[in-house]
Design an enzyme around this catalytic site. Sequence first.
Site, mmCIF file in Angstrom:
data_model
loop_
_atom_site.group_PDB
_atom_site.id
_atom_site.type_symbol
_atom_site.label_atom_id
_atom_site.label_comp_id
_atom_site.label_asym_id
_atom_site.label_seq_id
_atom_site.Cartn_x
_atom_site.Cartn_y
_atom_site.Cartn_z
ATOM 1 N N GLU A 448 0.784 -1.182 0.102
ATOM 2 C CA GLU A 448 0.030 -0.148 0.030
ATOM 3 C C GLU A 448 0.925 1.314 0.072
ATOM 4 O O GLU A 448 0.604 2.184 0.953
ATOM 5 C CB GLU A 448 -0.980 -0.062 1.188
ATOM 6 C CG GLU A 448 -1.930 -1.330 1.008
ATOM 7 C CD GLU A 448 -2.557 -1.499 2.561
ATOM 8 O OE1 GLU A 448 -2.739 -0.581 3.324
ATOM 9 O OE2 GLU A 448 -3.333 -2.573 2.420
ATOM 10 N N GLU A 554 -6.051 -10.486 -1.295
ATOM 11 C CA GLU A 554 -6.879 -10.453 -0.096
ATOM 12 C C GLU A 554 -8.171 -10.242 -0.354
ATOM 13 O O GLU A 554 -9.147 -9.545 0.050
ATOM 14 C CB GLU A 554 -6.537 -9.154 0.497
ATOM 15 C CG GLU A 554 -4.840 -8.911 0.762
ATOM 16 C CD GLU A 554 -4.400 -7.978 1.730
ATOM 17 O OE1 GLU A 554 -5.283 -6.972 2.359
ATOM 18 O OE2 GLU A 554 -3.304 -7.663 1.742
HETATM 19 O O1 G3I Z 1 -2.352 -8.311 18.856
HETATM 20 C C1 G3I Z 1 -2.858 -7.052 19.477
HETATM 21 C C2 G3I Z 1 -3.236 -7.614 20.935
HETATM 22 O O2 G3I Z 1 -2.325 -7.706 21.546
HETATM 23 C C3 G3I Z 1 -4.407 -6.401 21.433
HETATM 24 O O3 G3I Z 1 -4.639 -6.862 22.578
HETATM 25 C C4 G3I Z 1 -5.422 -6.101 20.419
HETATM 26 C C5 G3I Z 1 -6.257 -4.988 20.936
HETATM 27 O O4 G3I Z 1 -5.553 -3.804 20.991
HETATM 28 O O5 G3I Z 1 -4.735 -5.688 19.100
HETATM 29 C C6 G3I Z 1 -4.090 -6.730 18.562
HETATM 30 O O6 G3I Z 1 -3.460 -6.319 17.351
HETATM 31 C C7 G3I Z 1 -4.530 -6.168 16.159
HETATM 32 C C8 G3I Z 1 -4.220 -7.069 15.149
HETATM 33 O O7 G3I Z 1 -5.225 -6.834 14.063
HETATM 34 C C9 G3I Z 1 -4.376 -8.492 15.464
HETATM 35 O O8 G3I Z 1 -5.799 -8.876 15.955
HETATM 36 C C10 G3I Z 1 -4.357 -4.785 15.889
HETATM 37 O O9 G3I Z 1 -4.785 -3.876 16.807
HETATM 38 C C11 G3I Z 1 -5.412 -4.412 14.736
HETATM 39 O O10 G3I Z 1 -5.064 -3.430 14.026
HETATM 40 C C12 G3I Z 1 -4.939 -5.650 13.537
HETATM 41 O O11 G3I Z 1 -5.863 -5.376 12.574
HETATM 42 C C13 G3I Z 1 -5.206 -6.183 11.245
HETATM 43 C C14 G3I Z 1 -4.848 -4.870 10.102
HETATM 44 O O12 G3I Z 1 -4.570 -5.236 8.977
HETATM 45 C C15 G3I Z 1 -3.964 -3.847 10.627
HETATM 46 O O13 G3I Z 1 -2.655 -4.696 10.656
HETATM 47 C C16 G3I Z 1 -6.466 -6.985 10.794
HETATM 48 O O14 G3I Z 1 -6.558 -8.081 11.546
HETATM 49 C C17 G3I Z 1 -5.814 -7.575 9.354
HETATM 50 O O15 G3I Z 1 -7.104 -8.210 8.768
HETATM 51 C C18 G3I Z 1 -5.573 -6.158 8.159
HETATM 52 O O16 G3I Z 1 -5.201 -6.913 7.161
HETATM 53 C C19 G3I Z 1 -4.700 -5.741 6.228
HETATM 54 C C20 G3I Z 1 -3.524 -6.352 5.632
HETATM 55 O O17 G3I Z 1 -2.429 -6.519 6.243
HETATM 56 C C21 G3I Z 1 -3.149 -5.259 4.608
HETATM 57 N N1 G3I Z 1 -4.188 -5.066 3.379
HETATM 58 C C22 G3I Z 1 -5.372 -4.405 4.152
HETATM 59 C C23 G3I Z 1 -5.954 -5.486 5.210
HETATM 60 C C24 G3I Z 1 -7.220 -5.034 5.953
HETATM 61 O O18 G3I Z 1 -6.910 -3.974 6.533
#
Ligand code: G3I
Length: 630
Positions: A448, A554
């Site tokens: 991205e 994705e």
């Molecule tokens: O692991 C922490 C946990 O320790 C904590 O308690 C919890 C609450 O704060 O957060 C957890 O981390 C979260 C992580 O997902 C694991 O669940 C992050 O806050 C959350 O922001 C993260 O969201 C992911 C997002 O990317 C941002 O990285 C989504 O699961 C994931 O599906 C999404 O995937 C992205 C691709 O990587 C790139 N393309 C877009 C796609 C959708 O946004």
Amino acid sequence: MIIPLHMSQSFLIDNPRARVALPSLAALFALFVLSGCDGSSGSSDSSLTAGPGADDQPIAEAPAFNTASGFVVVREPGPRLPVEATVEYTDADFDAGLPAIVLQVPDGFDTTTNLPPNFDNLQNVSVMAGELVEVVYRPVDPEGELPGMFPEELLQGSSFDDNFDGTKTFRWRPLQMDVGINAFTVTALDPANDSYRASQTIFIKVELPDDPSTIPNVAPMLDEFRPHTVRVNDPVVIELKGIDLNGDTPILEIPDLPVGGSFNQHPRFAEIYVLKFVPTTTGTLTIDVVARDSIDSALTAEESISISVLAASAFTTTGQPLRALAEVRDLRIGFAALQSFYHRPDGAIYADIAEREFNFVTPENSMKMDQINPEPGRFQFAATDNLVSFAQSADMTVHGHPIIWYRQLPNWIEQAPLTQVEQHMSEYISRLMSRYKDDVTVWDVINEPLADNGSLRDSIWHKAMGESYIDKAFAQARAVAPDAQLLINEFDISMEGPKATALFALIDRMQANDIPLDGIGFQMHFFTSFDQFTELEANFAKVAERDLDIYITELDVSLAQGATLAQQASVYERVVSLCLAQPRCKAIQTWGLTDQYSFRSIFDPLLFNRSYQAKPAYTAVQGVLADTTQ
Ligand code: G3I
């Protein structure tokens, strides 16, 4: 359209006082190490951050804590550093006064003839933990009618009570766990048009009293446990977390363990207890759990969790698995794997369906920089090592995602001197890719890079190196893993628009400068309303014209309001058909396996539902792959 406005109001509480907060200790640590003033040079070589050492190498985890079969689960050797919880609000936010009211105005709406609703008499609140906060919300509208209102997310243990006179009262008794700046938002609806809205946030500063014994000791509770479906005779692992708003660590007990079950406190996370058992009969299993206060053992809370146990036959599908159909076409079909799925109740069926249906897997989150390299020189590889081990046991190839991204960055890299960012990027790419260069065949080297308007995102990488960060990342990736396929992965490039235009310009510039690039990842986070298939086909062709491969990386198709599973299936079918029609299209991956764990689970976007039942979308994909005329 959002228009900020300022209002001032008053409130009713027990007893106000105020103090100053400290900056995040992690930030201080990162600056301390990076500036070398801790006496460390980072490591013996000229690198800025120490490379992985023996203390970074994951170690085997006791099988009692996971459902994996076919590979040994490893874990971090020391305490796993949590993803930095973003500090939402600071004392400075609180001291700045009541935040501006935020308006939501329907397009074309004339705000001069109809002024927005607002709230009478609100202010920020400052209390000691244990004191009661009561704030009366009286919505008013300049045109005289009574607005409706609703709260955004309620704070844990708070209530928003109707006074049946047009007002409501927010009540909350914050405790030790709430110390800091908390925010609570209420939205008023204009009486003439409920899409015309005004949202007012108040900040509530909570501090510890000098005498903590004045804070009531409340009973602990069990963290939310979602319903799960498992397969009979599979090992089930349930991580239960106790929450004590007084900040203590509750004791969890299961008076009536399932037959043959074990219930152990997690060796590294004291607040987590792990239940492991094998259900031998189908039906709904209800398990009672007691959360006991660690200070006052008479203070308990009892809750029940339930698991739906289905027969193995409930998870079978007819026809050939997707991977068998894809393999005869030399196509990869894959999914994004939930991080640590083997620690979930349904980890066994998750793994079995994944192995049956897919030959390609992406780590959804475990390979993001805040997970891999949370502190300078500190690396956490266990979750990704486990995914690679699972992939090997399931004869899958691995899609590395992401290497360089503007999101999920650890604080330390965001705060590093810009002059050091290039070296940090180089070291990170080297350490991540060299660890997995024999396991990962495709990498999202840059994820991205483009903003919505087609400009390059103003990430820390771009701030430090300009557009050249892209060239440098790809050049290094090629050097570290010469046989891997290197991609740019992007969303909103499946149709005409500024991002697609900018992407092709970027590709042309990179190719003119001999920057290594093998393909483009089309993320495709769609809704059922997506219908720009002609534009998608054209953009595939434009990538192919540039002698590049196409990866659908994705794919998920969220059910728009009122949409049907058949409409969802149709979008999946059209996308897979376009991939099959384009020789350069090498892979189709869905962003997740089951709606249960989708990042968009509220829209049920995937091929399998929350109980692992194949949906019409699965059958549609299977049908297209099986149709040899395509
Ligand atoms: O692991 C922490 C946990 O320790 C904590 O308690 C919890 C609450 O704060 O957060 C957890 O981390 C979260 C992580 O997902 C694991 O669940 C992050 O806050 C959350 O922001 C993260 O969201 C992911 C997002 O990317 C941002 O990285 C989504 O699961 C994931 O599906 C999404 O995937 C992205 C691709 O990587 C790139 N393309 C877009 C796609 C959708 O946004």
